[in-house]
Design a protein around this motif. Structure first.
Motif: not given
Length: 231
Positions: A132-133, A158-169, A180-184
């Protein structure tokens, strides 16, 4: 006695009633704000579908990904109509298929309306953080070249959203933490954009509702994980 038990099972919980009422109030607020700002209905149509998706996400319901996949196609059409071709391609060729894959994976390992959840190892978490960094650093170089006005918040959300997609999958329970972080951060981004782009208020209103649903999802996911571990 049994009749009372069956009735209580079918009776909506206080949490579900709260979220449904909140969803209706949010839909009204989005509609009133859109009318006030004279927005095209197509601009906010996907938001109405997203209200239902957020409701399903609050319950860690696998059908949220299926509906999200279809809604991505709707977003793609809207973006295409408004000549936002990059976002249109991303919605159709990234967001849509990855959410569809998420539903297929979750459905394959279904547990009730949800799925079998996992926790990441510390090695996986460290690798995720490093990736991510590195990605954010790359975005901070690329976005200014593309003329982006909100480089910091735009890149990290944007990048958090991409990472969230894969973790969710892959059904890692940590996806709710990143949500939560991305929402804030998403709310912060829209607040930053609001003075120059009043029409973003509809997305800001939705983001507040979405964050509340994410908070419910965080606790629900952890409760489900502990329950599944007990099995």
């Amino acid at each position: 006695m049994n009749g009372n038990l069956q009735e209580s099972k079918h009776r909506p919980s206080a949490k579900n009633i709260f979220i449904i009422v909140l969803m209706v109030c949010t839909a009204v607020a989005i509609t009133v704000t859109a009318i006030h700002n004279k927005q095209d209905f197509l601009q906010i149509l996907p938001l109405y579908v997203s209200l239902i998706i957020a409701l399903l996400q609050s319950r860690v319901n696998r059908y949220s990904s299926l509906l999200g996949s279809m809604n991505s196609l709707l977003y793609g059409v809207v973006y295409f109509i408004f000549n936002i071709y990059g976002s249109a391609l991303s919605a159709v060729f990234f967001s849509c298929p990855i959410q569809l894959l998420t539903f297929i994976r979750w459905n394959k390992n279904k547990r009730g309306e949800s799925t079998l959840l996992h926790r990441m190892s510390w090695k996986q978490r460290i690798l995720l953080l490093l990736g991510y960094v590195f990605s954010v650093a790359a975005m901070w170089i690329i976005l200014p070249l593309l003329g982006s006005e909100y480089v910091f918040l735009d890149s990290i959300t944007t990048l958090l959203g991409i990472f969230i997609y894969f973790l969710t999958m892959f059904a890692f329970v940590e996806y709710t933490v990143l949500m939560l972080v991305n929402g804030v951060l998403g709310i912060a981004l829209y607040l930053t954009m609001l003075p120059e782009s009043p029409e973003i208020a509809t997305h800001l209103i939705f983001s507040v509702y979405s964050l509340i649903c994410i908070i419910f999802a965080f606790f629900e996911a952890n409760k489900l994980y502990k329950s599944q571990q007990g099995e």
